[in-house]
Enzyme design. Structure first.
Site, PDB file in Angstrom:
ATOM      1  N   LYS A 172       0.659  -1.217  -0.164  1.00  0.00           N
ATOM      2  CA  LYS A 172       0.059   0.171   0.054  1.00  0.00           C
ATOM      3  C   LYS A 172       0.730   1.310  -0.105  1.00  0.00           C
ATOM      4  CE  LYS A 172      -4.034  -2.161   2.129  1.00  0.00           C
ATOM      5  NZ  LYS A 172      -4.736  -2.062   3.501  1.00  0.00           N
ATOM      6  N   HIS A 175       2.203   6.934   2.881  1.00  0.00           N
ATOM      7  CA  HIS A 175       1.485   8.178   3.260  1.00  0.00           C
ATOM      8  C   HIS A 175       1.865   8.983   4.049  1.00  0.00           C
ATOM      9  CE1 HIS A 175      -0.454   6.702   6.580  1.00  0.00           C
ATOM     10  NE2 HIS A 175      -1.338   5.997   5.972  1.00  0.00           N
ATOM     11  N   HIS A 178       2.839   8.000   7.536  1.00  0.00           N
ATOM     12  CA  HIS A 178       4.209   7.072   7.821  1.00  0.00           C
ATOM     13  C   HIS A 178       5.342   8.008   7.696  1.00  0.00           C
ATOM     14  CE1 HIS A 178       1.269   4.064   5.810  1.00  0.00           C
ATOM     15  NE2 HIS A 178       1.329   3.726   6.926  1.00  0.00           N
TER      16      HIS A 178
HETATM   17  N1  ARG Z   1       0.170   0.042   9.796  1.00  0.00           N
HETATM   18  C1  ARG Z   1      -0.590   1.124  10.371  1.00  0.00           C
HETATM   19  C2  ARG Z   1      -1.273   2.277   9.671  1.00  0.00           C
HETATM   20  O1  ARG Z   1      -0.623   2.262   8.530  1.00  0.00           O
HETATM   21  C3  ARG Z   1       0.155   1.956  11.385  1.00  0.00           C
HETATM   22  C4  ARG Z   1       0.399   1.119  12.654  1.00  0.00           C
HETATM   23  C5  ARG Z   1       0.624   1.753  13.968  1.00  0.00           C
HETATM   24  N2  ARG Z   1       1.088   1.190  15.021  1.00  0.00           N
HETATM   25  C6  ARG Z   1       0.189   0.236  15.907  1.00  0.00           C
HETATM   26  N3  ARG Z   1       0.741  -0.537  16.665  1.00  0.00           N
HETATM   27  N4  ARG Z   1      -1.113   0.147  15.393  1.00  0.00           N
HETATM   28  O2  ARG Z   1      -2.204   2.604   9.724  1.00  0.00           O
END
Ligand code: ARG
Length: 652
Positions: A172, A175, A178
């Site tokens: 994905k 963005h 991130h």
């Molecule tokens: N991968 C998730 C996203 O892109 C963010 C993860 C954040 N960390 C967590 N422990 N939930 O939205």
């Protein structure tokens, strides 16, 4: 403990300028100097002097001594009303305290400003304390290993912190959320490092879920081994987009059929044929295949796992290269895939037996609205198990948190995650607590941040971090070319443009308070004017250039006569440099990169207004040495600050 601490102090006393050695101050004050937070040393010194005068304990005064906005208001200020002394007007008390306050070798008599007492550090002892200490400590100036110790007398007793950040989703787009998590998280990890904590950097990848079923099918249909090897992240993304398109058109067709079915039923026609058709369409849809594939993954099918592992490993390999450009590495690539089913089942079971969860139409939910606590109530209903029994983002996070605690026994864990997930993270912490894992929950902290508007590349919307960095680098290169004369002097313009571009993105991101949204503006962030990354880089390169031209030895700088630093520009610069370790210490409280940046901009503004007044080349030798020692100390602090933020200071 005390003995060792005194030994450390004695050892360091040699490096402390003369006035300190003779000063009658407590061990705490000396320790603060010795551990090179000079402002903190002054804070102790002033509060200890004031204690008998005010009748208040020095610890209370210590807490109230605050930074001033500008140096004309002193180095530290005390709001007298904060001491809550009954019976007299604060303004009168301020006058009385100032009269009684004895001047010392380090601090003059305070100045009364309304109800404020303003304390000024004496310039010469300060210069002699600070400049040599910076030249000696170099990259260590501003760090303080003591802060991260569990037991002050045992240097191996480091506190443990987990910083979870970046955490993109495989296949994905990467963005803005991130991007911010990466930049801010990298900085926070450095910050705790500098405070002597044992830091573990974790990247919690979005690497599990039905999307991997889709992806595996996509690879079978449109994949290319060659493209996968060359550009795994790009290729996986492309085929993922492709299969989503297919899935969407299938869904549309199914929906159309279902509408037909509805009409047929209304007209009381026989629906059997249509129903069969719909079932057949659903059965052979890519969505169904994806679901089955994901089931295979969750039940541990070897081939399915091998394919998945390959996608994951290749993606990580590529991520690592990009993170390296930002001076970031991770100790652990964890991810949603790494939470074992058994762990999540245990969590759901624990929630059930403790009566926290309930069944809701075949799914399991935790209804926090039933809580008596007003703040918990707001957290709504959280789904922990779906109707089809599959696990969820939240459940995986619960399992992962417990697992990390078992593995690392951390004293603190930061989740650097966008404020869009405030609700999710609050539910996570609350559920952990209610489940009986308060020990874990109370050590967790959400470090959130706002949104970025208008982040897009020239080639359309942003997909990957590399696209952003490439675009900014190219733009930076164009900005550099606008100044032809300077451009000629840069040895490797492409590489410099790339480094400056990265600084531009990072500084723009860290300039404001984390929670504020900001507008992504290539033009503004790449400018050499205003509070930008390129401005900081320019300031650093200029100091390097002065060093080259001055052509003095380290010995020259060490032996410089610092009493020659008499101009107010020089004195103010020394005062600013003295406060750097205290800025770092304060940043540990705010966890705001802007605390560091505000300081660095203030300091570099002072520098640029100093160059005309404090010339090096052309000055008499002794003056030249003293000024160069000051500039070298400033360069060191600027470099330390930039590196703490994750920037690569350039020399030209
Ligand atoms: N991968 C998730 C996203 O892109 C963010 C993860 C954040 N960390 C967590 N422990 N939930 O939205």
């Amino acid at each position: 403990g005390c003995l060792l601490r005194h030994k450390i102090i004695l050892k360091n006393m040699n490096s402390i300028a003369k006035p300190m050695a003779n000063l009658h101050v407590s061990a705490d004050a000396k320790a603060a100097f010795a551990h090179s937070n000079p402002v903190d040393g002054y804070r102790y010194h002033i509060s200890e002097t004031l204690a008998p005068i005010t009748g208040k304990p020095s610890s209370e005064i210590y807490e109230r001594l605050a930074w001033t906005q500008t140096f004309d208001k002193g180095d530290l200020g005390l709001p007298v009303p904060a001491l809550r002394i009954q019976g007299k007007k604060p303004g009168e008390l301020a006058v009385e305290f100032a009269e009684k306050y004895p001047e010392s070798e380090l601090v003059g008599k305070p100045i009364v400003n309304g109800t404020f007492l303003q304390f000024y550090f004496k310039p010469e002892p300060l210069s002699k304390l600070i400049v040599p200490s910076i030249l000696k400590k170099k990259t260590k100036y501003g760090t303080n290993d003591k802060l991260g110790l569990k037991d002050e007398s045992d240097p191996s007793s480091k506190k443990k912190i987990i910083v979870e950040f970046s955490s993109p989703n495989i296949a994905k787009p990467f963005h803005a959320g991130h991007l911010r998590s990466t930049i801010i998280g990298g900085f926070l990890a450095n910050l705790y490092d500098a405070a002597g904590w044992d830091v573990t950097r974790i990247n919690y990848l979005g690497d599990w879920g039905r999307q991997f079923g889709l992806l595996a099918n996509a690879f079978e249909m449109y994949g290319s081994e060659e493209k996968l090897e060359r550009d795994p992240i790009g290729h996986l993304f492309d085929i993922y987009v492709e299969i989503n398109r297919l899935s969407k058109s299938e869904e549309d067709a199914i929906k159309e059929k279902k509408d037909e079915l509805k009409q047929a039923e209304e007209k009381k026609q026989d629906p059997t044929e249509l129903q069969k058709e719909i079932s057949a369409m659903e059965a052979k849809s890519v969505n169904e295949k994806a679901r089955q594939y994901f089931k295979k993954l969750e039940t541990g099918d070897k081939d399915a796992l091998a394919t998945w592992t390959r996608f994951r490993d290749l993606s990580i390999e590529r991520y690592e290269k990009t993170y390296a450009r930002l001076n970031i590495h991770f100790d652990v690539y964890s991810g949603e895939s790494q939470v074992e089913m058994s762990r999540m089942e245990r969590a759901v079971e624990q929630l059930r037996t403790s009566g926290l969860s309930e069944d809701s139409k075949g799914a399991v939910i935790v209804d926090l609205t039933k809580s008596k606590d007003k703040n918990t109530k707001k957290l709504g209903k959280a789904l922990v198990k779906k109707t089809d029994g599959s696990s969820l983002y939240l459940t995986r996070d619960i399992g992962e948190a417990v697992k990390r605690y078992e593995l690392y026994h951390f004293d603190k864990m930061l989740y650097v995650v966008s404020s869009q997930q405030d609700m999710h993270v609050a539910q996570l912490f609350k559920i952990l607590e209610l489940m009986g894992n308060n020990e874990v929950a109370e050590k967790c902290q959400h470090v959130n941040f706002g949104m970025v508007q208008g982040m897009s590349t020239r080639r359309g919307t942003v997909k990957f971090l590399d696209d952003i960095l490439r675009d900014v680098g190219e733009h930076m290169h164009e900005v550099m070319k606008r100044n032809e004369k300077k451009y000629q002097q840069v040895n490797n313009p492409e590489q410099t443009a790339d480094t400056l571009g990265i600084s531009a993105v990072m500084v723009q991101d860290m300039k404001g308070k984390r929670i504020n949204d900001y507008e992504f503006s290539l033009e503004r962030m790449t400018s050499f004017e205003g509070d930008t990354g390129p401005y900081l880089q320019y300031a650093h390169a200029r100091l390097c250039s002065i060093t080259r031209k001055a052509n003095l030895t380290a010995q020259d700088l060490e032996s410089a006569d610092l009493s020659l630093l008499t101009e107010s520009h020089a004195i103010n610069l020394v005062r600013a440099l003295a406060s750097w370790p205290d800025v770092v210490q304060n940043t540990l409280k705010t966890l705001e990169p802007t605390t560091v940046l505000t300081y660095l901009f203030k300091m570099t503004h002072m520098l640029s207004s100093s160059y005309d007044v404090l010339q090096v080349v052309g000055s008499e030798l002794e003056v030249k040495k003293a000024r160069m020692a000051l500039y070298e100390a400033a360069r060191q602090v600027l470099s330390n600050g930039m590196k703490l933020l994750g920037l690569n200071p350039v020399e030209r």
